[in-house]
Scaffold this active site. Sequence first.
Site, PDB file in Angstrom:
ATOM      1  N   ASN A 211       0.753  -1.181   0.014  1.00  0.00           N
ATOM      2  CA  ASN A 211      -0.041  -0.086   0.214  1.00  0.00           C
ATOM      3  C   ASN A 211       0.795   1.346  -0.146  1.00  0.00           C
ATOM      4  O   ASN A 211       2.022   1.126   0.116  1.00  0.00           O
ATOM      5  CB  ASN A 211      -0.956  -0.060   1.225  1.00  0.00           C
ATOM      6  CG  ASN A 211      -0.067  -0.138   2.577  1.00  0.00           C
ATOM      7  OD1 ASN A 211       0.350   1.082   2.765  1.00  0.00           O
ATOM      8  ND2 ASN A 211      -0.144  -1.256   3.160  1.00  0.00           N
ATOM      9  N   ASP A 280      -3.257  -6.886   5.242  1.00  0.00           N
ATOM     10  CA  ASP A 280      -4.303  -7.817   5.921  1.00  0.00           C
ATOM     11  C   ASP A 280      -4.347  -9.248   5.430  1.00  0.00           C
ATOM     12  O   ASP A 280      -4.661 -10.033   5.868  1.00  0.00           O
ATOM     13  CB  ASP A 280      -5.662  -7.284   5.930  1.00  0.00           C
ATOM     14  CG  ASP A 280      -5.891  -6.096   6.615  1.00  0.00           C
ATOM     15  OD1 ASP A 280      -5.492  -6.043   7.622  1.00  0.00           O
ATOM     16  OD2 ASP A 280      -6.631  -5.067   6.165  1.00  0.00           O
TER      17      ASP A 280
END
Length: 401
Positions: A211, A280
């Site tokens: 990210n 995640d």
Amino acid sequence: MGILYGRHILLGVTASVAAYKSCELARMLIKAGAVVRVVMTEHAAELVRPLLFETLTGNKVFMEMFPEMRDDPMEHIGLADWADLFLIAPATANFIGKAASGVADDLISTTFLTVDSPVIIAPAMNSRMWQDPSVQANIELLQERGVGIIGPGTGELACGTSGEGRLANLDTIFDAVVGILNKPGPLSGRKILISAGPTREFIDEVRFISNPSTGRMGFMLAGIASSWGAEVVLVHGPTHIEPPGFVRSIEVISAEEMATAVLNNAPDADIIIMAAAVSDWTLPRIDGKIKKKGRDFQKLELRPTKDILAELGKQKGTKILVGFAVETENMIENAREKMNRKNLDMIFVNNPREAGTTFGAATNAGYLITSREERKIPLMDKGELARIILKRLVDILSKTD
Ligand SMILES: Cc1cc2nc3c(=O)[nH]c(=O)nc-3n(C[C@H](O)[C@H](O)[C@H](O)COP(=O)(O)O)c2cc1C
């Protein structure tokens, strides 16, 4: 990132011929990591244009007590609250006289009376002025009241004579600033573990899931906590931003490495701030490079990574645990739910759809939430936000001691 990282220095400039040296002083302080704002007298602005200080510091110069338009009518109080240290260099005989006798007839002398943080005065004047009994008496009075007086030095003076009165050497002033600001701070004796930046989950040898986190928020927290006296361990993922050089840093790549480093360093921490954007999901890494047309891409098996924050929440004990959340809707409710579910003491939530709050931005805005309050945080530099979070933690610690 230098020894004064994130410290707020209010530099007062008065109308001595040595005012030109304040420009170099401002640069030295900024180079050492400080944020510098300049407040100057109108007389000083006759000698050095405020524009030069604005260019050097990147901040507006404060001068007028009663300007036509002003963002904050209580500027003298705002400036005083902002400062970690008020350094008046050079200080004229006139300013010293006003400071000693409580005269507040301009912004700098009014700020002097309002300021709570340490004050350093570096006098500069002709040696006869310096030796005048009234100046000497004023200096003595200020010293008795706890004001630090640096110099003056002896040597050639602007008036063509030689003697005592010249502005102290800039290195001496700089060292005095560092000495005062690096005294035990509000987080002295505390251990803080901070995570920052993204993680990478490799798909094959050349591709990964990640990210756009830069680690900036965690780096700011780490640098400022350290300059407030904390012993900091910073665990961070791969990023192009340099972590503060004077903080113990552990660089990791994957979520699993992040979990191991954080959990290994957690037991003796007083405060843990998880500012990292941990993936995640992870997946089994394939050797070599998957061919573009290969069918392997369709077989990627994502599985959840360890929830580090939840794990820390389970073994929390007396630690203070802080998390970050990104929510695009129902910000406060969702963040509160996360805070309770993971046993956190504080959470900062932002909505990345709002201007200036996207991943990697130098600014952020949102809500700082504890079990007792929700504080709206307007758009601000991440350094400012880090200070607000750390100040709140200092308050919480003082209540639990
Ligand atoms: C070129 C010039 C240089 C001056 N240098 C000094 C100085 O080094 N120290 C000092 O105390 N006053 C100095 N003065 C006198 C102060 O500027 C004067 O006392 C003024 O009122 C101080 O204003 P301020 O304290 O509000 O800045 C100087 C004046 C001029 C014109």
